[in-house]
Design a protein around this motif. Structure first.
Motif, short mmCIF file in Angstrom:
data_model
loop_
_atom_site.label_atom_id
_atom_site.label_comp_id
_atom_site.label_asym_id
_atom_site.label_seq_id
_atom_site.Cartn_x
_atom_site.Cartn_y
_atom_site.Cartn_z
N PHE A 146 39.87 40.20 47.78
CA PHE A 146 39.91 40.09 46.13
C PHE A 146 40.54 41.45 45.61
N LEU A 147 41.53 41.02 44.66
CA LEU A 147 42.29 42.14 43.79
C LEU A 147 41.72 42.11 42.38
N VAL A 148 41.07 43.15 42.21
CA VAL A 148 40.05 43.36 40.69
C VAL A 148 40.88 44.10 39.97
N THR A 149 41.24 43.46 38.68
CA THR A 149 42.02 44.12 37.87
C THR A 149 41.28 44.34 36.51
N LEU A 150 41.37 45.71 35.88
CA LEU A 150 40.52 45.91 34.60
C LEU A 150 41.80 46.21 33.81
N ILE A 151 41.96 45.60 32.45
CA ILE A 151 43.05 45.99 31.33
C ILE A 151 42.13 46.45 30.38
N ALA A 152 42.53 47.80 29.90
CA ALA A 152 41.88 48.30 28.92
C ALA A 152 42.80 48.28 27.64
N GLU A 153 42.15 47.88 26.40
CA GLU A 153 43.04 47.86 25.15
C GLU A 153 42.15 48.48 24.06
N ASN A 154 43.00 49.51 23.28
CA ASN A 154 42.24 50.15 22.03
C ASN A 154 42.83 49.24 20.76
N PRO A 155 42.09 49.63 19.59
CA PRO A 155 42.50 48.83 18.58
C PRO A 155 43.71 48.92 18.06
N GLU A 156 44.60 49.86 18.58
CA GLU A 156 45.74 49.86 18.13
C GLU A 156 46.98 48.81 19.02
N GLY A 157 46.24 48.20 19.92
CA GLY A 157 47.05 47.34 20.74
C GLY A 157 47.49 48.07 22.01
N CYS A 158 47.16 49.09 22.27
CA CYS A 158 47.64 50.14 23.55
C CYS A 158 46.98 49.69 24.74
N THR A 159 47.58 49.45 25.70
CA THR A 159 46.81 48.85 27.12
C THR A 159 47.05 49.78 28.16
N ASP A 160 46.17 49.75 29.08
CA ASP A 160 46.40 50.30 30.41
C ASP A 160 45.56 49.38 31.34
N GLN A 161 46.02 49.33 32.60
CA GLN A 161 45.29 48.57 33.66
C GLN A 161 45.13 49.28 35.12
N ARG A 162 44.09 48.88 35.83
CA ARG A 162 43.91 49.54 36.78
C ARG A 162 43.51 48.28 38.05
N THR A 163 43.89 48.29 39.17
CA THR A 163 43.58 47.42 40.08
C THR A 163 42.96 48.16 41.43
N ARG A 164 41.91 47.34 41.71
CA ARG A 164 41.19 47.92 43.03
C ARG A 164 40.86 46.70 43.94
N THR A 165 40.88 47.00 45.28
CA THR A 165 40.61 46.01 46.31
C THR A 165 39.29 46.12 47.12
N LEU A 166 38.89 44.85 47.01
CA LEU A 166 37.25 44.78 47.80
C LEU A 166 37.65 43.49 48.84
N GLU A 167 36.94 43.78 49.83
CA GLU A 167 36.87 42.59 51.16
C GLU A 167 35.31 42.03 51.02
N VAL A 168 35.48 40.69 51.47
CA VAL A 168 34.14 39.88 51.64
C VAL A 168 34.16 39.19 53.05
N TYR A 169 33.08 39.51 53.77
CA TYR A 169 33.24 38.89 55.28
C TYR A 169 32.72 37.33 55.15
N PRO A 170 32.99 36.62 56.23
CA PRO A 170 32.98 35.33 55.91
C PRO A 170 31.57 34.88 55.75
N ASP A 171 31.16 33.74 54.87
CA ASP A 171 30.11 33.07 54.74
C ASP A 171 29.38 32.75 56.07
N ILE A 172 27.84 32.85 56.05
CA ILE A 172 27.08 32.45 57.40
C ILE A 172 25.84 31.63 56.91
N ASP A 173 25.79 30.22 57.42
CA ASP A 173 24.75 29.46 57.07
C ASP A 173 23.83 29.08 57.95
N ALA A 174 22.37 29.45 58.36
CA ALA A 174 21.88 29.26 59.43
C ALA A 174 20.94 27.76 58.94
N SER A 175 20.90 26.89 60.09
CA SER A 175 20.45 25.53 60.11
C SER A 175 20.23 24.99 61.40
#
Length: 712
Positions: free
Chosen positions: A83-112
């Motif tokens: 998953f690519l997680v992105t954060l866009i920061a904006e000030n009151p004057e409309g200036c913006t900046d963004q930052r993207t970071r990556t995280l990984e999730v192992y497969p789900d497991i269901d005991a039954s």
């Protein structure tokens, strides 16, 4: 601004430069198992509004620097999700900046998992089916202290209590990425019924009204089979009676079986043999009417009787087989008596028959003639009629040709001396009686005489019959230091021997003497010894040693219905218990005596001890070797099947002859462990010594194979 010609001009404008904005965020874990909850820390500067895009189709907007939490899921079960997680920061004057970071999730497991059965009776075998998703390894906890790492194991649940037990089974599934999920399920194990019942007696005479007491536990339904073709199905455990009969001539056996079951289908059964002796049937015939005294002769027609008791209805009884009995009626009315015969078989069974005997009123003719002895010329005799009162007719015969029909005749004078047998005849509508008395008118000295005595056994009572003539007084000398002056005394000779009895008769005419011998036979001395006093079924015999004296005929009664006429018999009992032994001895002259020794023999059950030749120890660890008789199927302990064992020692040797185990408790076997570890698989030698409850020693030597068996 300057031209080429050095001309100048100026223009002024305000330029607003806003502060620099920088978007950034941090989090502690970049990879984890699904579901993966991540806390994002906002590290941006100079921002006022923050737009979060989590890369999984969801987003959020925040206006502060507080951490943001989001949970990521991966339901693919087989592949990782990025998953690519992105954060866009904006000030009151409309200036913006963004930052993207990556995280990984192992497969789900269901005991039954699924269980082929989740409730049942002990022992309950359950087969589990693993239907988990995403799992790689599995750990089963069966809730009873045991576990398994198999994918789909089977497991046998036990319950040694009297109530249902529920075990929580837990399955823990682990993925290739060490992600874990677990699920639980309940298995209910119902206790097995314990079928038991008691009877008040085991063997008795018919009809056998047996009291059956149901002592079963953990059961709701009871099915009885009484072994006589009848059954009973009930839900009640209340004691009840059932009647067993026997119309044969042999002991009848009934195999009573109780099947106890619960509502969950759990079943147990118990059996007990009951026995019914063959019956005896009392019967007799006799002459049932006549005048008093009426002597009735009874013919015993009983079936399977061994001993008999006659109750004649007049307060007297006797135990002979075919008796005679005399009835008396001293009234002037007819009287009836109820005669009862009780027949007892060799097994102690009884039956009774009652019939009626009619005894007609009968005159008991009697009179007193005085004097009975006189010397002529005194010859007048007076009569006193002492016949019982009643509507009788009378006839007197004076024995000299004279008679009288008077009830009370006048004194009568004889014309000569002699002996006169005066008779009185009395009669009624049905009966007749007469009596005669002899009077003597003496003309000579007395003559002493008395009847010869028949020999008999000590103590011998003798009724002496005085046949002397012309006597007035009588003096008896019995040759044992005692005397009597009665006319016809009764005397008892207490010791054996020959006695010269002397009678001295004194009369008006003088004195005379008479002698007769009385022979008194000796009774036998009865004694015996029993050896041994304690025997074991089924082979051990009792030896009877006859210590009696003066006997020629012997009858032994062993207390179980059996007898012997041998001098020193051997006897083998067939049932356990205490038995009285009786010895009856007769002499050559027919004198008899009896000795009974109570509880002379104790018969105990047989002693048995048997060992198996193979067993499997409990591979999960030592259990100490103790076992319970309530767990007869437990086979992870090397132990014997036994009965009647008092002393006991078990030794176990390995193949090199090294003693590795000793037990002196018959309730403690070998659990297959040596020095805390399971012994190697192989053959071991055992030696068992001890004694049974009758003191008989035993020794058993053999080998046993120890097998290893591992369960997944």
């Amino acid at each position: 601004m300057a031209s080429n010609y050095a001309c100048r001009d100026s223009f002024y404008m305000d330029i607003v430069v806003h502060p620099n904005i920088k978007s950034d965020f941090t989090f502690t874990e970049y990879v984890n198992c699904s579901p993966f909850t991540v806390i994002f820390n906002n590290a941006s500067t100079t921002g006022a509004t923050y737009y979060w895009d989590f890369g999984d189709g969801s987003d959020t907007i925040t206006s502060d620097m507080n951490p943001v939490s989001h949970t990521f899921s991966n339901s693919a079960y087989t592949t990782n999700a990025v998953f690519l997680v992105t954060l866009i920061a904006e000030n009151p004057e409309g200036c913006t900046d963004q930052r993207t970071r990556t995280l990984e999730v192992y497969p789900d497991i269901d005991a039954s998992f699924l269980a082929d059965i989740d409730e049942g009776c002990v022992p309950l075998r359950v087969q589990f089916s693993n239907v988990s998703s995403g799992g790689y390894t599995y750990l089963w906890d069966f809730g009873d202290g045991t576990s398994s790492s198999s994918d789909s194991p089977g497991h046998t649940f036990t319950n040694f209590t009297n109530a249902p037990v529920t075990r929580q089974v837990r399955l823990t599934a682990t993925s290739r990425y060490n992600c874990v999920n677990e699920i639980t399920g309940d298995i209910t194990i119902h206790p097995k019924p314990l079928a038991r019942f008691e009877t008040d007696r085991i063997i008795v005479c018919p009809p056998f009204d047996a009291l059956l007491t149901n002592t079963s536990t953990n059961a709701d339904q009871y099915n009885w089979n009484f072994g006589d073709g009848s059954t009973l199905n009930t839900v009640s455990g209340t004691p009840f009676n059932h009647t067993f009969d026997n119309i044969t001539t042999n002991i009848a056996q009934y195999n009573v079986k109780l099947v106890a079951s619960s509502t969950f289908g759990c079943v147990d059964s118990a059996m007990q043999n009951l026995y019914v002796y063959p019956p005896t049937i009392a019967g007799f015939s006799f002459n049932d009417e006549g005048c008093s005294p009426l002597t009735s002769s009874f013919v015993n027609e009983s079936v399977m009787g061994e001993t008999f008791l006659w109750d004649f209805g007049d307060g007297s009884n006797i135990t002979v087989k075919d008796p005679s009995h005399s009835y008396f009626n001293f009234s002037d009315d007819d009287i009836s008596y109820f005669v009862t015969l009780t027949s007892t078989s060799r097994y102690g069974c009884t039956d009774a028959m009652t019939d009626t005997v009619f005894v007609y009123a009968n005159p008991a003719a009697e009179f007193i003639a005085l004097p009975t002895h006189q010397v002529y010329p005194a010859a007048t005799v007076s009569f006193t009629n002492v016949t019982n009162p009643g509507p009788w007719t009378y006839l007197w015969d004076m024995d000299d040709g004279s008679t009288s029909a008077s009830e009370d005749p006048a004194p009568y004078t004889y014309s000569t001396w002699g002996e006169f047998n005066i008779s009185l005849y009395v009669s009624s509508a049905h009966c007749y009686d007469s009596v005669s008395h002899l009077i003597r008118i003496f003309a000579s000295p007395p003559i002493a005489d008395f009847d010869t005595i028949i020999p008999g056994c000590e103590p011998l009572p003798v009724q002496f019959t005085n046949s002397s003539l012309y006597g007035n007084t009588y003096f008896w000398e019995f040759d044992d230091g005692t005397t009597s002056d009665e006319f016809e005394p009764v005397h008892t000779f207490n010791e054996s021997g020959i006695y010269n009895v002397k009678l001295t008769v004194t009369g008006d005419g003088g004195q005379d003497y008479a002698y007769h011998q009385v022979e008194v036979f000796r009774k036998p001395y009865v004694n015996f010894r029993v050896s041994p006093a304690l025997v074991m079924l089924p082979e051990q015999e009792v030896q009877l040693y006859n210590l009696s004296e003066n006997g020629v005929i012997y009858l032994w009664e062993f207390g179980d219905g059996n007898t012997s006429t041998e001098y020193n018999p051997n006897y083998r009992y067939t049932s356990e218990g205490f038995y009285d032994i009786r010895l009856t001895v007769w002499t050559v002259n027919g004198c008899m005596d009896t000795l009974t020794k109570l509880a002379a023999v104790e018969v105990v059950p047989t002693g048995v001890i048997v060992f198996p030749n193979v067993f499997e120890p409990d591979m999960s660890g030592p259990n100490g070797g103790y076992y319970s008789l309530s767990e007869p199927d437990k086979d992870n302990i090397f132990r014997p099947v036994w009965e009647g064992v008092e002393e006991y020692r078990l030794e176990i040797y390995n193949r090199w002859g090294v003693l590795i185990y000793v037990s002196e408790d018959v309730m403690k076997g070998w659990d297959g462990y040596y020095q805390g570890k399971v012994a190697p698989q192989g053959v071991y030698v055992y030696k068992c010594t001890g004694t049974f409850s009758n003191g008989k020693p035993f020794t058993h030597v053999g080998d046993v194979t120890l097998l290893h068996h591992y369960y997944n």
